[in-house]
Motif scaffolding. Structure first.
Motif, PDB file in Angstrom:
ATOM      1  N   LYS A 123     -45.645  19.449  25.450  1.00 43.14           N
ATOM      2  CA  LYS A 123     -46.799  18.545  25.589  1.00 43.14           C
ATOM      3  C   LYS A 123     -46.425  17.096  25.887  1.00 43.14           C
ATOM      4  O   LYS A 123     -47.203  16.365  26.481  1.00 43.14           O
ATOM      5  CB  LYS A 123     -47.646  18.567  24.310  1.00 43.14           C
ATOM      6  CG  LYS A 123     -48.126  19.935  23.908  1.00 43.14           C
ATOM      7  CD  LYS A 123     -49.104  20.499  24.904  1.00 43.14           C
ATOM      8  CE  LYS A 123     -49.628  21.832  24.402  1.00 43.14           C
ATOM      9  NZ  LYS A 123     -49.925  22.768  25.452  1.00 43.14           N
ATOM     10  N   ASN A 124     -45.249  16.655  25.433  1.00 44.49           N
ATOM     11  CA  ASN A 124     -44.824  15.255  25.583  1.00 44.49           C
ATOM     12  C   ASN A 124     -43.341  15.190  25.907  1.00 44.49           C
ATOM     13  O   ASN A 124     -42.618  16.155  25.733  1.00 44.49           O
ATOM     14  CB  ASN A 124     -45.065  14.471  24.278  1.00 44.49           C
ATOM     15  CG  ASN A 124     -46.503  14.477  23.861  1.00 44.49           C
ATOM     16  OD1 ASN A 124     -47.358  13.971  24.554  1.00 44.49           O
ATOM     17  ND2 ASN A 124     -46.783  15.091  22.711  1.00 44.49           N
ATOM     18  N   GLY A 125     -42.884  14.020  26.329  1.00 48.31           N
ATOM     19  CA  GLY A 125     -41.460  13.795  26.546  1.00 48.31           C
ATOM     20  C   GLY A 125     -40.998  14.191  27.934  1.00 48.31           C
ATOM     21  O   GLY A 125     -41.795  14.495  28.822  1.00 48.31           O
ATOM     22  N   ARG A 126     -39.677  14.201  28.124  1.00 51.62           N
ATOM     23  CA  ARG A 126     -39.122  14.417  29.462  1.00 51.62           C
ATOM     24  C   ARG A 126     -39.350  15.814  30.003  1.00 51.62           C
ATOM     25  O   ARG A 126     -39.241  16.034  31.206  1.00 51.62           O
ATOM     26  CB  ARG A 126     -37.643  14.044  29.503  1.00 51.62           C
ATOM     27  CG  ARG A 126     -36.717  14.973  28.760  1.00 51.62           C
ATOM     28  CD  ARG A 126     -35.266  14.524  28.933  1.00 51.62           C
ATOM     29  NE  ARG A 126     -34.421  15.174  27.961  1.00 51.62           N
ATOM     30  CZ  ARG A 126     -33.268  15.733  28.255  1.00 51.62           C
ATOM     31  NH1 ARG A 126     -32.813  15.702  29.484  1.00 51.62           N
ATOM     32  NH2 ARG A 126     -32.557  16.299  27.305  1.00 51.62           N
ATOM     33  N   PHE A 127     -39.679  16.775  29.135  1.00 50.93           N
ATOM     34  CA  PHE A 127     -39.912  18.139  29.590  1.00 50.93           C
ATOM     35  C   PHE A 127     -41.395  18.516  29.612  1.00 50.93           C
ATOM     36  O   PHE A 127     -41.748  19.693  29.668  1.00 50.93           O
ATOM     37  CB  PHE A 127     -39.138  19.131  28.725  1.00 50.93           C
ATOM     38  CG  PHE A 127     -37.654  18.945  28.818  1.00 50.93           C
ATOM     39  CD1 PHE A 127     -36.975  19.220  29.992  1.00 50.93           C
ATOM     40  CD2 PHE A 127     -36.943  18.460  27.735  1.00 50.93           C
ATOM     41  CE1 PHE A 127     -35.610  19.023  30.098  1.00 50.93           C
ATOM     42  CE2 PHE A 127     -35.574  18.268  27.822  1.00 50.93           C
ATOM     43  CZ  PHE A 127     -34.901  18.549  29.009  1.00 50.93           C
ATOM     44  N   LYS A 128     -42.254  17.525  29.595  1.00 51.72           N
ATOM     45  CA  LYS A 128     -43.696  17.770  29.587  1.00 51.72           C
ATOM     46  C   LYS A 128     -44.067  18.744  30.712  1.00 51.72           C
ATOM     47  O   LYS A 128     -43.672  18.567  31.863  1.00 51.72           O
ATOM     48  CB  LYS A 128     -44.450  16.460  29.761  1.00 51.72           C
ATOM     49  CG  LYS A 128     -45.952  16.610  29.686  1.00 51.72           C
ATOM     50  CD  LYS A 128     -46.648  15.281  29.781  1.00 51.72           C
ATOM     51  CE  LYS A 128     -48.148  15.453  29.662  1.00 51.72           C
ATOM     52  NZ  LYS A 128     -48.835  14.178  29.734  1.00 51.72           N
ATOM     53  N   GLY A 132     -30.062  25.330  27.041  1.00 49.28           N
ATOM     54  CA  GLY A 132     -30.525  25.072  25.688  1.00 49.28           C
ATOM     55  C   GLY A 132     -30.835  23.604  25.449  1.00 49.28           C
ATOM     56  O   GLY A 132     -30.129  22.721  25.937  1.00 49.28           O
ATOM     57  N   TYR A 133     -31.912  23.378  24.676  1.00 47.71           N
ATOM     58  CA  TYR A 133     -32.345  22.020  24.347  1.00 47.71           C
ATOM     59  C   TYR A 133     -32.821  21.968  22.902  1.00 47.71           C
ATOM     60  O   TYR A 133     -33.207  22.984  22.332  1.00 47.71           O
ATOM     61  CB  TYR A 133     -33.513  21.587  25.247  1.00 47.71           C
ATOM     62  CG  TYR A 133     -33.153  21.529  26.700  1.00 47.71           C
ATOM     63  CD1 TYR A 133     -32.546  20.391  27.241  1.00 47.71           C
ATOM     64  CD2 TYR A 133     -33.392  22.610  27.540  1.00 47.71           C
ATOM     65  CE1 TYR A 133     -32.202  20.333  28.583  1.00 47.71           C
ATOM     66  CE2 TYR A 133     -33.051  22.558  28.883  1.00 47.71           C
ATOM     67  CZ  TYR A 133     -32.453  21.427  29.400  1.00 47.71           C
ATOM     68  OH  TYR A 133     -32.113  21.367  30.720  1.00 47.71           O
ATOM     69  N   VAL A 134     -32.808  20.766  22.351  1.00 50.51           N
ATOM     70  CA  VAL A 134     -33.423  20.496  21.060  1.00 50.51           C
ATOM     71  C   VAL A 134     -34.635  19.609  21.349  1.00 50.51           C
ATOM     72  O   VAL A 134     -34.497  18.561  21.984  1.00 50.51           O
ATOM     73  CB  VAL A 134     -32.459  19.798  20.083  1.00 50.51           C
ATOM     74  CG1 VAL A 134     -33.183  19.369  18.825  1.00 50.51           C
ATOM     75  CG2 VAL A 134     -31.280  20.701  19.741  1.00 50.51           C
ATOM     76  N   ILE A 135     -35.813  20.058  20.892  1.00 47.70           N
ATOM     77  CA  ILE A 135     -37.046  19.318  21.146  1.00 47.70           C
ATOM     78  C   ILE A 135     -37.808  19.182  19.817  1.00 47.70           C
ATOM     79  O   ILE A 135     -37.829  20.122  19.018  1.00 47.70           O
ATOM     80  CB  ILE A 135     -37.916  20.025  22.213  1.00 47.70           C
ATOM     81  CG1 ILE A 135     -37.144  20.124  23.526  1.00 47.70           C
ATOM     82  CG2 ILE A 135     -39.241  19.285  22.415  1.00 47.70           C
ATOM     83  CD1 ILE A 135     -37.907  20.794  24.660  1.00 47.70           C
ATOM     84  N   SER A 136     -38.424  18.022  19.622  1.00 52.80           N
ATOM     85  CA  SER A 136     -39.163  17.770  18.378  1.00 52.80           C
ATOM     86  C   SER A 136     -40.475  18.543  18.355  1.00 52.80           C
ATOM     87  O   SER A 136     -41.054  18.861  19.391  1.00 52.80           O
ATOM     88  CB  SER A 136     -39.444  16.278  18.206  1.00 52.80           C
ATOM     89  OG  SER A 136     -40.512  15.872  19.034  1.00 52.80           O
ATOM     90  N   LYS A 137     -40.926  18.797  17.142  1.00 54.87           N
ATOM     91  CA  LYS A 137     -42.212  19.486  16.931  1.00 54.87           C
ATOM     92  C   LYS A 137     -43.329  18.703  17.608  1.00 54.87           C
ATOM     93  O   LYS A 137     -44.214  19.288  18.226  1.00 54.87           O
ATOM     94  CB  LYS A 137     -42.473  19.620  15.439  1.00 54.87           C
ATOM     95  CG  LYS A 137     -43.774  20.303  15.102  1.00 54.87           C
ATOM     96  CD  LYS A 137     -43.937  20.449  13.605  1.00 54.87           C
ATOM     97  CE  LYS A 137     -45.242  21.151  13.298  1.00 54.87           C
ATOM     98  NZ  LYS A 137     -45.390  21.393  11.865  1.00 54.87           N
ATOM     99  N   HIS A 138     -43.281  17.388  17.502  1.00 53.52           N
ATOM    100  CA  HIS A 138     -44.327  16.548  18.118  1.00 53.52           C
ATOM    101  C   HIS A 138     -44.382  16.758  19.634  1.00 53.52           C
ATOM    102  O   HIS A 138     -45.466  16.933  20.198  1.00 53.52           O
ATOM    103  CB  HIS A 138     -44.069  15.071  17.816  1.00 53.52           C
ATOM    104  CG  HIS A 138     -44.955  14.158  18.592  1.00 53.52           C
ATOM    105  ND1 HIS A 138     -46.285  13.992  18.313  1.00 53.52           N
ATOM    106  CD2 HIS A 138     -44.690  13.382  19.675  1.00 53.52           C
ATOM    107  CE1 HIS A 138     -46.813  13.155  19.193  1.00 53.52           C
ATOM    108  NE2 HIS A 138     -45.855  12.765  20.026  1.00 53.52           N
ATOM    109  N   ASP A 139     -43.226  16.752  20.304  1.00 56.43           N
ATOM    110  CA  ASP A 139     -43.204  16.925  21.755  1.00 56.43           C
ATOM    111  C   ASP A 139     -43.659  18.324  22.162  1.00 56.43           C
ATOM    112  O   ASP A 139     -44.171  18.520  23.260  1.00 56.43           O
ATOM    113  CB  ASP A 139     -41.842  16.616  22.340  1.00 56.43           C
ATOM    114  CG  ASP A 139     -41.565  15.122  22.420  1.00 56.43           C
ATOM    115  OD1 ASP A 139     -42.488  14.329  22.150  1.00 56.43           O
ATOM    116  OD2 ASP A 139     -40.435  14.745  22.750  1.00 56.43           O
ATOM    117  N   LEU A 140     -43.478  19.290  21.272  1.00 55.71           N
ATOM    118  CA  LEU A 140     -43.937  20.650  21.558  1.00 55.71           C
ATOM    119  C   LEU A 140     -45.418  20.812  21.299  1.00 55.71           C
ATOM    120  O   LEU A 140     -46.018  21.797  21.713  1.00 55.71           O
ATOM    121  CB  LEU A 140     -43.147  21.663  20.719  1.00 55.71           C
ATOM    122  CG  LEU A 140     -41.650  21.760  21.052  1.00 55.71           C
ATOM    123  CD1 LEU A 140     -40.981  22.716  20.082  1.00 55.71           C
ATOM    124  CD2 LEU A 140     -41.447  22.188  22.491  1.00 55.71           C
TER     125      LEU A 140
END
Length: 86
Positions: free
Chosen positions: A12-17, A76-84
């Motif tokens: 939902k947010n960030g560089r991988f939106k 593989g990536y690490v993404i925050s709950k907020h960005d997801l």
């Protein structure tokens, strides 16, 4: 608590939106596979590139926790709950 492993979510947010992210696990639940601490700085210090990128490129801090490890395509990536958006 809902099992989030193998769940596919649209970032939902960030560089991988807009990208589809297949969650493999919460980084705090990866202990048996990771030997030692599983917080983001510890993973980065141990050479985990997904964690390094999360800190250096995405500029995540402890305030962005919890974090999930998963794949976008084959990487593989690490993404925050907020960005997801979870």
């Amino acid at each position: 608590m809902e099992d989030i492993r193998d769940k596919i979510v649209t970032v939902k947010n960030g560089r991988f939106k807009g990208e589809e992210f297949r969650i493999e696990d919460d980084i705090n639940d990866m202990e048996p596979r990771m030997r030692g601490g599983t917080d983001l700085p510890t993973l980065a210090m141990r050479g985990n590139w997904a964690a390094k990128n999360a800190l250096q490129i995405d500029k995540y801090t402890i305030d962005d926790a919890p974090f999930y490890y998963g794949k976008i395509g084959a990487l593989g990536y690490v993404i925050s709950k907020h960005d997801l958006g979870l």
